[in-house]
Enzyme design. Structure first.
Site, PDB file in Angstrom:
ATOM      1  N   CYS A  23       0.840  -1.207   0.000  1.00 47.87           N
ATOM      2  CA  CYS A  23       0.000   0.000   0.000  1.00 47.87           C
ATOM      3  C   CYS A  23       0.870   1.249   0.000  1.00 47.87           C
ATOM      4  CB  CYS A  23      -0.920   0.008   1.216  1.00 47.87           C
ATOM      5  SG  CYS A  23      -2.117  -1.335   1.262  1.00 47.87           S
ATOM      6  N   SER A  24       1.876   1.260   0.852  1.00 54.35           N
ATOM      7  CA  SER A  24       2.758   2.423   0.943  1.00 54.35           C
ATOM      8  C   SER A  24       3.478   2.663  -0.379  1.00 54.35           C
ATOM      9  CB  SER A  24       3.781   2.228   2.075  1.00 54.35           C
ATOM     10  OG  SER A  24       3.134   2.209   3.331  1.00 54.35           O
TER      11      SER A  24
END
Length: 199
Positions: free
Chosen positions: A74-75
């Site tokens: 996600c990051s």
């Protein structure tokens, strides 16, 4: 004696299959191209009220669903989109991210990704549910993630052990989904190029 043992073994096998089935993750189906995008209102990281209706008045809207600051995939995706935000807004689009994590953890996400676009805390998973991306994490996975130091109750507050499939949608100004990326393999994500090619 042998028949009894065989019968008991079959019984244990059936019970095990049943228990496994009860803990297996059931994934949603997501929205499809051509579907009407559900309206929503939520607050971003600055407490500003964001509505889909108002965003669509300015142009198409790109919505990213992400799992949490604890998820490196996600990051990575959010960082890529943050780096390319000017290219996206240059096409007249608004970029929004939606997550089940708490506002405190959203701040951690922003610290990691330098995201400058609105990130919406989806309390009660209203947006996740309407976009058909939410699923309950099974007990086996909850236990496994706790071993990694990830507690969904701490990460998501009242949303608990529920996550979104990390889907990405482009919504046209007519309110229809015109691009959809939906894959239950959390390692696979829509790229910035995918979005720019479809704006």
């Amino acid at each position: 004696m042998i028949k009894s043992f065989v019968a008991f073994s079959v019984f244990l096998s059936l019970i095990s299959s049943f228990l496994f089935a009860q803990t297996e993750t059931v994934y949603p189906e997501g929205l499809k191209v051509g579907d009407t995008a559900p309206a929503f209102t939520a607050k971003d990281q600055d407490g500003k009220k964001i509505t889909l209706k108002e965003a669509l008045m300015k142009g198409p809207v790109v919505i990213l669903f992400y799992r949490g600051q604890w998820c490196p995939h996600c990051s990575k995706q959010l960082s890529h989109f943050s780096d390319s935000l000017q290219a996206i807004t240059g096409k007249g689009a608004t970029l929004l991210a939606v997550t089940p994590e708490t506002s405190e953890n959203i701040r951690k996400t922003i610290g990691k990704t330098k995201a400058s676009f609105p990130i919406l805390e989806d309390e009660g998973m209203v947006i996740l549910k309407s976009y058909k991306v939410n699923f309950a994490v099974d007990e086996k996975t909850i236990t496994r993630y706790k071993g990694y130091g990830i507690d969904f109750d701490l990460a998501n507050g009242t949303n608990g052990a529920n996550l979104p499939v990390p889907a990405t949608y482009i919504i046209g100004t007519d309110g229809k989904i015109r691009y959809a990326f939906f894959n239950t393999d959390y390692r696979k994500r829509a790229s910035v190029k995918d979005i720019l090619d479809n704006l």
